[in-house]
Write a protein that holds these residues in place. Structure first.
Motif, PDB file in Angstrom:
ATOM      1  N   MET A  90       0.835  -1.203   0.000  1.00  0.00           N
ATOM      2  CA  MET A  90       0.000   0.000   0.000  1.00  0.00           C
ATOM      3  C   MET A  90       0.874   1.260   0.000  1.00  0.00           C
ATOM      4  N   LEU A 132      -8.259  -4.883   1.310  1.00  0.00           N
ATOM      5  CA  LEU A 132      -7.063  -4.086   1.575  1.00  0.00           C
ATOM      6  C   LEU A 132      -5.928  -4.909   2.175  1.00  0.00           C
ATOM      7  N   SER A 167      -5.225   4.191   3.095  1.00  0.00           N
ATOM      8  CA  SER A 167      -5.359   3.946   1.644  1.00  0.00           C
ATOM      9  C   SER A 167      -5.927   5.161   0.930  1.00  0.00           C
TER      10      SER A 167
END
Lengths: 431, 365
Positions: free
Chosen positions: A42, A244, A419
């Motif tokens: 990420m 995620l 994110s």
């Protein structure tokens, strides 16, 4: 009960206790590892994306053309608005193919009226076998020139998607559920990996978010709210964890097995070579991706499946236990069918990380988990009735799993808040 | 006290495994608590940063406006702003973003004035300093800032990154060169040792378009480059800037071993409407891949008004449905005669190609 039998049952119970403990440790360890990898991936994505201006795809003559395929079955309540939303997505070279999969309601009629459709003599190049097509429609109004509507006999979602593939004229296809709400720039984001990788990209997917209780106007998401219902709220967290932490990490490891059927983009040529969507499984999305990857491994062609950790698509999650049960039943069966169909790949080094890591972990922690949990509960109830339950072990184990779940969920929430991209200091208000 | 001893005894009796499990659970709970604090603090921090960036943004705009439009603006006030407000990285970044966003919308004297302000405030040194970082994203950010503010004196430093192992960094360096190196914006193509990915090509084309370049090179000079992606990029740029002089070289490239490259050449020939290619296209058709045959059939009617109907009719007899359709469409685009032939086929319901003709003649599809 004789002492011997008691001691035998006692030892068996201890053995099972430890078996379940080690299994739980395995699951927790895999989640921790995936969480750490996803955090790294990420951070990397955020860094890379801070230099991206998606307008360069929008205005570029070099941008690839995309066919958006949306199967529709009995969608009369929302079909007109949903199609309008698809027609207004930010992308220049895009055709929208709606496949009416033999709806029993007036879905087709509504489309014909709303978009002034008329039947055309379309020559279908059948590259993937499908159920018969009744007719192909185009809009009289040039404003809707992007729209193609296919009316076909009912054959299920996979069959409808295959018809869409046959009708599509572009090299990239985006398959979506027609009732989903897409972010306006979702196509731009999905196209990007196809243009930026040295390896051939065969599919891209993104984060699916839950739209329950969110405000939607004209097929556009206006405001995000936490769902009213408890079941939907729980799924919000579950989706964060799955997308995620799970998929982000698997994509980074090059072991991603699933692009959500709600929204994903594929290289059409590879889809066709793999044989299109499988009609005989309820998990057609996972099965297609595994088959595509298998084909690429067998042909020794390096490829990549990319994942975008941005919310691209919003969908309604089940709000009642009954619908949730049916959905989970379908997902579990889909996983089991895919794993069975491609069992040859499991622990087979020819299929790289997919065969040696992804698939074995899916078998252990996705396919077997419900069975182990079910038998664990039966075993515990029996142990308690027969007086063999190890209560200190039970409560400490419960504490372990529960504390881990809290930790994991908080990590997912942190991942979500991180994110959200802040390309510049002026973007901070989007957080 | 007895109770406490009993409790202590009770815990002493706990098996070792359970003890370990409890300790691990406690560890998980502590981490969870830590994560909770991190979430809370990061939200507070984001809120603070947001408020701070708004405040700083306002101050930046005030200074920039005064500097731009007040002819008697004293230099000391700029220096005071630098000392008082630009004394930390966050404020500098907010100011830079304000400056850059304004600079993107200005040209000529106004843009130059902003560049002077950028230098007077010492921000040029800060941007340049980023180029010595170990982190690719910091370097790329520095390059972006230098390019946006038109700092031509740093060209050599920027040029050293065009073959960097990180694709985004080398892309930013290449874009910066296009913007800064006015005399030879694409000279870096000669020095490239890394491929130009599709995404990079888009960025470069966009940068060239936005820079309104006066000294555009003849992109044909790179058509013999060994790196295929550079050739593809140049083909696209040849089309974008309608460089018809490159057509003879394009014809030579039709014999290139890569089918994908040949496809790009066919697209370029079509978009340039290079009629000189007609004969060559008819010649190579039979040896081409199905995709390239499709491109040839799309290209022929776009570049020539010559009568190729015999050729199209031969293709109509091929078994590939896509090629049949492409041939039919080519006939229609070639004029009234083609339309008449296809209409005849369409009207004959028994004809094997009836549906193909009907499909091709339908203007809605």
């Amino acid at each position: 009960m004789s002492e011997l039998i008691r001691s035998y049952i006692g030892e068996t119970a201890t053995f099972f206790n430890y078996l379940v403990l080690y299994y739980a440790i395995g699951i927790c360890a895999s989640y921790v590892i995936l969480a750490l990898i996803s955090a790294f991936a990420m951070a990397n994505y955020k860094k890379r994306n801070s230099f991206v201006d998606y307008r360069s795809i929008l205005s570029s003559k070099f941008a690839p053309s995309v066919s958006l395929i949306a199967p529709a079955y009995n969608e009369s309540m929302t079909i007109v608005d949903n199609v309008r939303s698809l027609l207004t997505l930010h992308y220049n070279n895009c055709e929208v193919i709606i496949v009416n999969d033999g709806s029993k309601d007036n879905t087709m009629q509504l489309l014909i009226e709303a978009y002034e459709l008329e039947k055309v003599d379309y020559v279908l190049n059948e590259q993937v076998a499908t159920k018969p097509v009744r007719g192909i429609y185009k809009a009289k109004n040039p404003a809707h020139h992007k729209l193609v509507v296919v009316d076909k006999e009912n054959g299920g979602k996979a069959d409808a998607l295959n018809v869409g593939i046959n009708v599509s004229v572009n090299k990239l296809i985006a398959c979506i559920d027609v009732d989903c709400v897409l972010e306006p720039d979702s196509l731009l984001k999905l196209v990007k990996p196809f243009k930026e990788e040295e390896r051939k990209v065969i599919a891209t997917g993104g984060v699916i978010r839950i739209a329950n209780s969110c405000e939607v106007e004209d097929g556009r998401l206006i405001r995000v709210h936490v769902p009213d219902k408890f079941i939907a709220r729980v799924q919000v967290l579950e989706y964060f964890r799955a997308f995620l932490m799970g998929r982000m990490a698997w994509a980074h490891l090059d072991g991603l097995l699933l692009i959500s059927g709600a929204f994903g983009m594929f290289d059409k040529e590879t889809v066709i070579r793999a044989g299109g969507y499988n009609h005989n499984t309820v998990g057609e999305d996972m099965e297609l991706l595994v088959r595509m990857r298998r084909l690429m491994y067998e042909e020794k062609m390096p490829c990549k499946v990319a994942f975008i950790p941005d919310p691209l698509c919003w969908t309604e999650a089940p709000q009642t236990w009954d619908i949730l049960k049916r959905q989970r039943n379908r997902w579990t069966r889909g996983t089991a069918e895919t794993l069975m169909l491609h069992r040859k790949m499991i622990l087979n080094k020819r299929y790289g990380i997919l065969g040696l890591v992804s698939l074995p972990l899916w078998v252990l922690f996705e396919w077997l988990a419900p069975l182990i949990e079910f038998f664990g509960m039966i075993f515990f109830v029996l142990s308690a009735i027969l007086g063999f339950a190890n209560w200190p072990f039970f409560f400490s184990f419960l504490a372990l799993i529960y504390s881990f779940a809290i930790m994991n969920s908080l990590f997912a929430i942190l991942s979500f808040s991180k994110s959200i991209l802040t390309n510049s200091t002026s973007d901070l208000n989007t957080c | 006290m007895d109770r406490l001893y009993k409790l202590q005894d009770h815990f002493a009796d706990i098996p070792e495994t359970v003890e370990i499990i409890l300790l691990v659970s406690l560890f998980f709970l502590s981490v969870a608590f830590g994560l909770f604090l991190v979430i809370l603090l990061s939200r507070l921090k984001d809120g603070w940063k947001y408020r701070r960036s708004r405040w700083m943004g306002k101050k930046s705009q005030q200074l920039i406006t005064a500097y731009m439009f007040d002819d008697e603006w004293p230099r000391e006030r700029t220096i005071r702003f630098r000392v008082k407000k630009l004394n930390n990285g966050f404020n500098r970044q907010v100011f830079l973003e304000s400056l850059i966003s304004l600079s993107q919308n200005l040209i000529g004297e106004s843009a130059e004035r902003l560049s002077v302000l950028y230098e007077e405030l010492g921000l040029h040194q800060h941007s340049k300093y980023k180029l010595y970082s170990n982190s690719w994203d910091v370097i790329a950010k520095g390059i972006c800032e230098l390019a946006e503010m038109g700092m031509q004196q740093d060209l050599d430093l920027i040029r050293s990154f065009i073959n960097h192992s990180h694709p985004i960094l080398r892309s930013e360096a290449q874009v910066a060169l296009i913007r800064l190196e006015k005399d030879a914006p694409f000279a870096f193509l000669n020095q490239l040792s890394e491929p130009l990915l599709g995404w990079q090509q888009m960025q470069l084309a966009r940068a060239a378009h936005k820079a309104h370049l006066e000294n555009l090179p003849a992109f044909e000079q790179w058509l013999s480059n060994e790196e295929e992606t550079i050739v593809v990029f140049c083909l696209r740029m040849i089309v974008q800037y309608a460089q018809h002089n490159a057509v003879p070289k394009l014809l030579e490239l039709l014999d290139h071993p890569s089918a994908e490259l040949r496809r790009e050449v066919l697209v370029a020939i079509r978009q340039l409407e290079a009629f000189e290619a007609t004969e060559k296209l008819l010649e190579i058709y039979s040896h081409e891949t199905p995709e390239n045959k499709m491109e040839i059939l799309k290209t022929l009617p776009a570049i020539t008004l010559e009568d190729n109907f015999a050729f199209y009719e031969r293709v109509l007899l091929e078994s590939d449905r896509n090629l049949q359709l492409a041939a039919a469409r080519a006939m229609i685009k070639s004029g009234g005669k083609g339309k008449a032939i296809l209409s005849g086929i369409k009207d004959d319901l028994q004809h094997a190609l009836h549906s193909v003709a009907a499909f091709a003649l339908d203007p809605r599809i």
